[in-house]
Design a protein around this motif. Structure first.
Motif, PDB file in Angstrom:
ATOM      1  N   LEU A  69       0.376  -1.131  -0.365  1.00 15.60           N
ATOM      2  CA  LEU A  69       0.219   0.338  -0.267  1.00 15.60           C
ATOM      3  C   LEU A  69       0.789   1.110   0.099  1.00 15.60           C
ATOM      4  N   TRP A  70       1.374   1.111   1.397  1.00 13.94           N
ATOM      5  CA  TRP A  70       2.291   2.732   0.994  1.00 13.94           C
ATOM      6  C   TRP A  70       2.979   3.421   0.073  1.00 13.94           C
ATOM      7  N   PRO A  71       3.752   2.598  -1.383  1.00 14.08           N
ATOM      8  CA  PRO A  71       4.626   3.088  -2.044  1.00 14.08           C
ATOM      9  C   PRO A  71       3.410   3.400  -2.791  1.00 14.08           C
ATOM     10  N   LYS A  72       2.100   2.538  -2.644  1.00 11.05           N
ATOM     11  CA  LYS A  72       1.218   3.164  -4.110  1.00 11.05           C
ATOM     12  C   LYS A  72       0.562   4.483  -3.371  1.00 11.05           C
ATOM     13  N   VAL A  73       0.500   4.692  -1.844  1.00  9.25           N
ATOM     14  CA  VAL A  73       0.455   5.934  -1.467  1.00  9.25           C
ATOM     15  C   VAL A  73       1.255   7.050  -1.707  1.00  9.25           C
ATOM     16  N   LYS A  74       2.076   6.897  -2.230  1.00  9.00           N
ATOM     17  CA  LYS A  74       3.477   8.011  -2.530  1.00  9.00           C
ATOM     18  C   LYS A  74       3.070   8.172  -3.825  1.00  9.00           C
ATOM     19  N   ALA A  76       0.397   7.590  -5.732  1.00 14.36           N
ATOM     20  CA  ALA A  76      -0.084   8.856  -6.214  1.00 14.36           C
ATOM     21  C   ALA A  76      -0.327   9.619  -5.592  1.00 14.36           C
ATOM     22  N   GLN A  77      -0.174  10.128  -4.417  1.00 17.33           N
ATOM     23  CA  GLN A  77       0.658  11.569  -4.309  1.00 17.33           C
ATOM     24  C   GLN A  77       1.259  12.001  -5.304  1.00 17.33           C
ATOM     25  N   GLU A  78       2.345  11.647  -5.806  1.00 14.32           N
ATOM     26  CA  GLU A  78       3.049  12.054  -6.784  1.00 14.32           C
ATOM     27  C   GLU A  78       2.466  12.467  -8.383  1.00 14.32           C
ATOM     28  N   ARG A  79       1.202  11.903  -8.110  1.00 16.19           N
ATOM     29  CA  ARG A  79       0.708  12.032  -9.381  1.00 16.19           C
ATOM     30  C   ARG A  79      -0.601  13.309  -9.228  1.00 16.19           C
ATOM     31  N   GLY A  80      -0.989  13.178  -7.944  1.00 14.99           N
ATOM     32  CA  GLY A  80      -2.211  14.439  -7.912  1.00 14.99           C
ATOM     33  C   GLY A  80      -3.360  13.497  -7.501  1.00 14.99           C
ATOM     34  N   LEU A  81      -3.230  12.294  -7.231  1.00 17.27           N
ATOM     35  CA  LEU A  81      -4.196  11.761  -6.908  1.00 17.27           C
ATOM     36  C   LEU A  81      -4.646  11.628  -5.317  1.00 17.27           C
ATOM     37  N   GLY A  82      -5.079  12.821  -4.999  1.00 18.19           N
ATOM     38  CA  GLY A  82      -5.324  13.075  -3.567  1.00 18.19           C
ATOM     39  C   GLY A  82      -6.829  12.742  -3.700  1.00 18.19           C
ATOM     40  N   ALA A  83      -7.689  12.508  -4.801  1.00 17.99           N
ATOM     41  CA  ALA A  83      -9.525  11.760  -4.239  1.00 17.99           C
ATOM     42  C   ALA A  83      -9.201  10.903  -4.070  1.00 17.99           C
ATOM     43  N   ILE A  84      -8.120  10.037  -3.724  1.00 20.35           N
ATOM     44  CA  ILE A  84      -8.558   8.501  -3.437  1.00 20.35           C
ATOM     45  C   ILE A  84      -8.463   8.010  -1.977  1.00 20.35           C
ATOM     46  N   ARG A  85     -10.327   7.743  -1.604  1.00 25.36           N
ATOM     47  CA  ARG A  85      -9.850   6.806  -0.567  1.00 25.36           C
ATOM     48  C   ARG A  85      -8.917   5.519   0.058  1.00 25.36           C
ATOM     49  N   TRP A  86      -8.720   5.380   0.698  1.00 23.51           N
ATOM     50  CA  TRP A  86      -7.503   3.761   0.756  1.00 23.51           C
ATOM     51  C   TRP A  86      -8.460   3.788   2.125  1.00 23.51           C
ATOM     52  N   HIS A  87      -8.509   1.991   2.098  1.00 17.98           N
ATOM     53  CA  HIS A  87      -9.141   1.445   2.486  1.00 17.98           C
ATOM     54  C   HIS A  87      -8.103  -0.105   3.089  1.00 17.98           C
ATOM     55  N   MET A  88      -8.123  -0.488   3.918  1.00 18.31           N
ATOM     56  CA  MET A  88      -6.251  -1.442   4.585  1.00 18.31           C
ATOM     57  C   MET A  88      -7.975  -2.216   4.563  1.00 18.31           C
ATOM     58  N   ILE A  89      -8.098  -3.638   3.959  1.00 12.00           N
ATOM     59  CA  ILE A  89      -8.475  -5.023   4.460  1.00 12.00           C
ATOM     60  C   ILE A  89      -8.168  -6.468   4.492  1.00 12.00           C
ATOM     61  N   GLY A  90      -6.578  -6.107   4.914  1.00  8.78           N
ATOM     62  CA  GLY A  90      -6.461  -6.969   5.137  1.00  8.78           C
ATOM     63  C   GLY A  90      -5.946  -7.352   6.199  1.00  8.78           C
ATOM     64  N   ALA A  91      -5.271  -8.356   6.514  1.00 13.48           N
ATOM     65  CA  ALA A  91      -4.939  -8.913   8.508  1.00 13.48           C
ATOM     66  C   ALA A  91      -3.749  -7.930   8.625  1.00 13.48           C
ATOM     67  N   ILE A  92      -3.287  -7.095  10.089  1.00 11.82           N
ATOM     68  CA  ILE A  92      -2.623  -6.577  10.499  1.00 11.82           C
ATOM     69  C   ILE A  92      -1.140  -7.428  11.640  1.00 11.82           C
ATOM     70  N   GLN A  93      -0.467  -7.405  11.559  1.00 14.73           N
ATOM     71  CA  GLN A  93       0.022  -8.232  11.968  1.00 14.73           C
ATOM     72  C   GLN A  93       0.632  -6.495  13.137  1.00 14.73           C
ATOM     73  N   SER A  94       0.649  -6.876  14.182  1.00 23.21           N
ATOM     74  CA  SER A  94       0.709  -6.849  15.550  1.00 23.21           C
ATOM     75  C   SER A  94       2.116  -5.637  15.486  1.00 23.21           C
ATOM     76  N   ASP A  99       2.236   1.511  11.315  1.00 23.16           N
ATOM     77  CA  ASP A  99       2.225   1.138   9.706  1.00 23.16           C
ATOM     78  C   ASP A  99       0.832   1.343   9.171  1.00 23.16           C
ATOM     79  N   ALA A 100      -0.214   0.475   9.558  1.00 29.36           N
ATOM     80  CA  ALA A 100      -1.787   1.301   9.502  1.00 29.36           C
ATOM     81  C   ALA A 100      -2.205   2.886  10.228  1.00 29.36           C
ATOM     82  N   ILE A 101      -0.856   3.827  11.157  1.00 26.53           N
ATOM     83  CA  ILE A 101      -1.253   4.930  10.678  1.00 26.53           C
ATOM     84  C   ILE A 101      -1.167   5.684   9.662  1.00 26.53           C
ATOM     85  N   GLY A 102      -2.160   6.420   9.428  1.00 24.41           N
ATOM     86  CA  GLY A 102      -2.185   7.423   8.183  1.00 24.41           C
ATOM     87  C   GLY A 102      -3.169   7.375   7.679  1.00 24.41           C
ATOM     88  N   PRO A 103      -3.603   7.332   6.133  1.00 18.43           N
ATOM     89  CA  PRO A 103      -4.618   8.033   4.507  1.00 18.43           C
ATOM     90  C   PRO A 103      -5.431   6.960   4.705  1.00 18.43           C
TER      91      PRO A 103
END
Length: 240
Positions: A69-74, A76-94, A99-103
């Motif tokens: 996700l994070w490389p895509k977020v970066k 997307a920001q560089e391309r000016g794709l600010g309209a994207i709303r990101w959803h985390m749908i996979g399991a998060i390791q403790s 790394d889940a704090i953010g967009p």
């Protein structure tokens, strides 16, 4: 895909078909199509595909892995794709909870108390509030993540009290079935659990039901899904 159809056109056509099927499913049970949100599951697909879907009006995108996700977020920001709303749908390791704090517009996969506590701690430290869903293993499959319905009924009060988390509802994954109709009891079970939690904890917000994927999203909508998570029906066969 026909040779003279571009990838952008293909994705736009697939999106339109999915939206039409979603609307038809909602209308069959007297629901408004606008009551169901589509999250396009973009895991393993390139940013160019996300950009094509965005151009066709899709703004919510779901990713399974934080490291992807994070490389895509970066980018997307560089391309000016600010309209994207990101959803985390996979399991998060403790160990990766920070790394889940953010967009994220919404984290769908809070699947156990420990993760909820870690996310709460990290959100408070970052002075933010995370919108989250509690993942429930309704089917009881050993391969699935999530609270059992019984566990969640016992722990819901404590989870609602955690600072830094705004619990918005529930999520589940049904087993893959050749006959999608066989998934209906799973979706009915999540809806009934939501209703019981609402009765027991009326101060909580239990509005969202994230359930249904490419194989079974129409059944999920008929049973009350407010969010469906669809990947291959939009982007085509997945390579990874």
């Amino acid at each position: 895909m026909m040779p003279d159809v571009t990838r952008t056109e293909e994705i736009a056509a697939r999106l339109n078909e999915v939206r039409m099927r979603m609307a038809a499913a909602a209308q069959r049970v007297g629901r408004r199509p606008s009551d169901v949100r589509l999250v396009a599951v973009s895991k393993t697909y390139p940013l160019e595909d996300i950009e094509a879907a965005l151009a066709a009006g899709q703004v919510d995108f779901g990713e399974n892995r934080l490291e992807e996700l994070w490389p895509k977020v970066k980018a997307a920001q560089e391309r000016g794709l600010g309209a994207i709303r990101w959803h985390m749908i996979g399991a998060i390791q403790s160990r990766k909870s920070r790394d889940a704090i953010g967009p994220f517009a919404l984290i769908h996969s809070v699947d156990r108390v420990k993760i909820a506590q870690r996310l709460s701690r990290d959100a408070v430290a970052a002075n933010c509030v995370l919108n989250v869903l509690l993942e429930v293993n309704v089917s009881g499959e050993a391969s699935k993540h999530g609270f059992t319905p019984g566990e969640l009924l016992v722990t819901a009060g404590d989870l609602l009290a955690l600072p830094g988390l705004h619990i918005c509802g529930l999520m589940t994954m049904a087993p893959f079935e050749v006959e999608p109709e066989r998934t209906r009891p799973v979706f009915q079970g999540l809806r009934r659990l939501r209703d019981e939690l609402t009765a027991r904890h009326p101060k909580g917000e239990w509005r969202e039901l994230s359930m249904g994927m490419t194989n079974d999203f129409e059944i999920a909508i008929e049973e009350g899904a407010t969010i469906v998570r669809i990947g291959s029906a939009i982007f085509g066969p997945r390579n990874g």
